[in-house]
Design an enzyme around this catalytic site. Structure first.
Site, PDB file in Angstrom:
ATOM      1  N   ASP A  31       1.784  -8.621   0.829  1.00 13.06           N
ATOM      2  CA  ASP A  31       2.859  -8.148   0.203  1.00 13.06           C
ATOM      3  C   ASP A  31       4.241  -8.712   0.705  1.00 13.06           C
ATOM      4  O   ASP A  31       5.415  -8.547   0.064  1.00 13.06           O
ATOM      5  CB  ASP A  31       2.887  -6.672  -0.264  1.00 13.06           C
ATOM      6  CG  ASP A  31       2.633  -5.744   1.030  1.00 13.06           C
ATOM      7  OD1 ASP A  31       2.540  -6.268   2.098  1.00 13.06           O
ATOM      8  OD2 ASP A  31       2.695  -4.504   0.932  1.00 13.06           O
ATOM      9  N   HIS A  58       0.889  -4.503   7.681  1.00 17.46           N
ATOM     10  CA  HIS A  58       1.197  -5.127   8.859  1.00 17.46           C
ATOM     11  C   HIS A  58       0.755  -4.653  10.184  1.00 17.46           C
ATOM     12  O   HIS A  58       0.994  -5.086  11.283  1.00 17.46           O
ATOM     13  CB  HIS A  58       2.737  -5.487   9.016  1.00 17.46           C
ATOM     14  CG  HIS A  58       3.544  -4.241   8.938  1.00 17.46           C
ATOM     15  ND1 HIS A  58       3.479  -3.288   8.166  1.00 17.46           N
ATOM     16  CD2 HIS A  58       3.960  -3.547   9.992  1.00 17.46           C
ATOM     17  CE1 HIS A  58       4.082  -2.031   8.322  1.00 17.46           C
ATOM     18  NE2 HIS A  58       4.289  -2.296   9.960  1.00 17.46           N
TER      19      HIS A  58
HETATM   20  C1  VG1 Z   1       7.861  -0.347   6.730  1.00 16.39           C
HETATM   21  C2  VG1 Z   1       9.063  -1.334   6.254  1.00 16.39           C
HETATM   22  C3  VG1 Z   1       9.388  -1.028   4.821  1.00 16.39           C
HETATM   23  C4  VG1 Z   1       8.199  -1.156   3.965  1.00 16.39           C
HETATM   24  C5  VG1 Z   1       6.801  -0.328   4.594  1.00 16.39           C
HETATM   25  C6  VG1 Z   1       5.593  -0.764   4.065  1.00 16.39           C
HETATM   26  O1  VG1 Z   1       8.305   0.943   6.729  1.00 16.39           O
HETATM   27  O2  VG1 Z   1      10.270  -0.768   7.011  1.00 16.39           O
HETATM   28  O3  VG1 Z   1      10.443  -1.567   4.531  1.00 16.39           O
HETATM   29  O4  VG1 Z   1       8.305  -0.833   2.599  1.00 16.39           O
HETATM   30  O5  VG1 Z   1       6.727  -0.691   6.145  1.00 16.39           O
HETATM   31  O6  VG1 Z   1       5.232  -2.300   4.154  1.00 16.39           O
HETATM   32  P1  VG1 Z   1       8.819   1.792   8.080  1.00 16.39           P
HETATM   33  O7  VG1 Z   1       8.589   3.339   7.342  1.00 16.39           O
HETATM   34  O8  VG1 Z   1       7.616   1.498   9.067  1.00 16.39           O
HETATM   35  O9  VG1 Z   1       9.896   1.452   8.299  1.00 16.39           O
HETATM   36  V1  VG1 Z   1       3.732  -2.813   4.185  1.00 16.39           V
HETATM   37  O10 VG1 Z   1       3.902  -4.623   4.013  1.00 16.39           O
HETATM   38  O11 VG1 Z   1       3.340  -2.075   5.510  1.00 16.39           O
HETATM   39  O12 VG1 Z   1       2.834  -2.227   2.827  1.00 16.39           O
HETATM   40 CO    CO Z   2       2.049  -5.101   3.733  1.00 21.13          CO
END
Ligand code: VG1
Ligand code: CO
Length: 543
Positions: free
Chosen positions: A282, A114
């Site tokens: 995802d 993202h």
């Molecule tokens: C974020 C979200 C987490 C998710 C991760 C990867 O992590 O909060 O729920 O699993 O992104 O998603 P963080 O550590 O920034 O809170 V993705 O779609 O970037 O693979």
């Molecule tokens: Co993602």
């Protein structure tokens, strides 16, 4: 190709975060940076000689350069076979599925999910192992340690990159290269999991809007929603994958979806819902008439309606959620008399539970949900779950939610992000807070009382490994919660996330004033002493 060994000074910053190694494009494009990480991966996995590797990606800026380096190194070091997506594209869930389906030993996924893309954006590499699961922490930690020591890597001069425009086989210096149409294979999988005929008939009467955010799901949406489900093209937005995602972060929350919002306004009652997915496919968003569906509610509602979805019907033995995700799921699990597991943030913690069939549905508050068909969250799968329920129930998104809340009560949930904090200050603030937690037990605010406070430590129920200090939570019995942790996906400064949850057991009764999720966040800011440590008083983003 002329093999050579290049000497380098080791990089000290290749520790993976919540989901893969993420850095700015500027950092990733330093000479030898990608190669050093890839060499560390190959070394930690033993070697790449004779192995099959799958290379996926969301098409973001710098993917071509990184892909060429990885393919070159894999061939130079004797890989047996490399699978690639047509045009270099393959979503994270499709990669997870195909690693297992095609018998690859591991996969490298060129994505920062993202995070924004483009020259000034971020790049990333996720590593998934042979069941399609994200590499566990023990592996990513070993890779980091190896990278810190690495003094050389093996690559070839005069490497010519194979074309990815057409599907087919070639052999390069003894390594077989196969370009595959992952969209068709993924759509075939969906046809086995859902009642696509019922969904197609439903969409004919009430189409949906879908926004691919210029991420990897554009070609998948064309195959699945347009070709197989008959949804006219006009309902599909921002389908073309772009290296900078059109200048917006490909993060499917309502703030980043102006085109979908405008189209929903325009089509009004004529569409059943609006949906979107993130850069690597995802995550998902469901948008009904009354606004977007909280991912926590979405997860609970899918669990409660599992009987209406072919791949979940009669199969739910357990469910799981990450600890900041609301307890709406727990209530449904108790009602279904199945177990609900609570894990740290990040999909890697669900993989073991899925592998051993302890759970068949899991999700996170950050717009992620998945089943045991793959070992990643899966945005399009989550959207199909909703469409299948709509198709068989005849009810709208908002009617389904209202019914759900009438039975289970409503868990109001909000996430408050404080971006680009000074990392040392943020860490000290959380450490000091964690030392004071006991003193907050018994603290009252209105009729809410803190009943428990502590660090969230996770013990895997199968391999019994302990993952400590994954965040802090304060419980107000069953009625409310405050959680906080630092993000592990950012590339500059530190991001503090405060999550708040309030259970309105009887939705007929009005919500207390002030609005509980905001009140709880203000309470958390005060307890953390956020202003004192980080000079902040307000969240930069609220979801
Ligand atoms: C974020 C979200 C987490 C998710 C991760 C990867 O992590 O909060 O729920 O699993 O992104 O998603 P963080 O550590 O920034 O809170 V993705 O779609 O970037 O693979
Ligand atoms: Co993602």
């Amino acid at each position: 190709m002329r093999p050579t060994t290049l000497s380098i000074a080791a990089f000290q910053d290749q520790r993976a975060g919540t989901s893969g190694l993420r850095q700015s494009v500027a950092r990733f494009s330093q000479p030898h940076y990608v190669a050093a990480f890839v060499q560390a991966v190959f070394d930690v996995l033993g070697h790449v000689r004779g192995k099959t590797l799958l290379l996926a990606g969301d098409g973001r800026y710098f993917s071509d350069e990184a892909r060429a380096i990885i393919i070159n190194m894999a061939i130079t070091q004797g890989a047996a076979k490399i699978y690639l997506g047509k045009d270099g594209l393959m979503s994270t869930p499709a990669a997870s599925f195909l690693i297992r389906e095609l018998g690859a030993d591991f996969g490298l996924l060129l994505t920062a999910s993202h995070n924004p893309g483009g020259v000034k954006g971020d790049f990333g590499i996720k590593l998934n192992l042979k069941h399609g699961e994200p590499a566990p922490e023990a592996v990513t930690e070993a890779i980091y340690q190896r990278a810190c020591q690495l003094d050389s890597y093996h690559i070839s001069e005069a490497f010519i990159m194979p074309s990815l425009q057409e599907c087919g086989h070639t052999v390069l210096a003894g390594t077989e290269i196969e370009v595959i149409d992952s969209c068709a294979l993924y759509a075939d999988l969906c046809a086995r999991l859902f009642d696509l005929d019922a969904i197609a008939a439903f969409l004919k009467k009430k189409p949906m809007l879908f926004d691919a955010m210029h991420g990897v799901t554009g070609p998948y949406a064309l195959e699945l929603f347009h070709r197989r489900l008959g949804l006219p093209r006009e309902y599909l937005l921002n389908l073309e994958p772009l290296p900078d995602f059109g200048g917006r972060a490909p993060d499917p929350n309502p703030h980043n979806l102006p085109d979908l919002a405008a189209a929903l306004q325009q089509y009004g009652e004529r569409v059943c819902l609006g949906a979107a997915s993130d850069g690597d496919g995802d995550r998902y968003l469901i948008w009904g008439r009354d606004g977007f569906v909280s991912p926590c509610d979405s997860l609970a509602l899918i669990a409660a309606n599992a009987g209406r979805i072919p791949c979940l019907r009669g199969r739910l033995r357990g469910v799981a959620r990450s600890f900041p995700t609301s307890r709406a799921l727990d209530i449904v699990a108790a009602h279904l008399n199945i177990l609900c597991y609570e894990t740290p943030t990040g999909w890697k913690f669900f993989a073991n539970l899925l592998d051993h069939n302890l759970v068949q549905l899991c999700g996170e508050e950050s717009f992620g949900m998945g089943g045991n068909h793959v070992r990643e969250k899966d945005g399009l799968w989550a959207i199909l779950c909703w469409l299948n329920i709509l198709a068989v129930s005849g009810e709208s998104v908002d009617e389904l939610l209202a019914k759900h809340w009438a039975i289970f009560g409503r868990h109001h949930f909000a996430r408050f992000d404080y971006i680009d904090l000074e990392p040392e200050a943020a860490r000290t603030m959380l450490e000091d807070f964690s030392r004071k937690l006991d003193s907050f037990i018994g603290y009252r605010e209105g009729d809410l009382t803190i009943t428990n406070a502590g660090n969230f430590n996770y013990r895997d129920p199968l391999n019994h490994s302990l993952t400590p200090n994954q965040g802090i939570q304060l419980l107000f019995g069953e009625r409310a919660r405050i959680m906080c942790r630092l993000s592990g996906t950012g590339t500059t400064g530190a991001t503090l996330r405060i999550y708040t949850e309030f259970w309105q057991q009887d939705v007929e009764k009005p919500l207390p004033k002030p609005e509980p999720t905001t009140m709880l966040a203000i309470m958390a800011e005060g307890m953390l002493n956020l202003k004192h440590y980080c000079g902040r008083q307000q969240a930069d983003a609220i979801t």
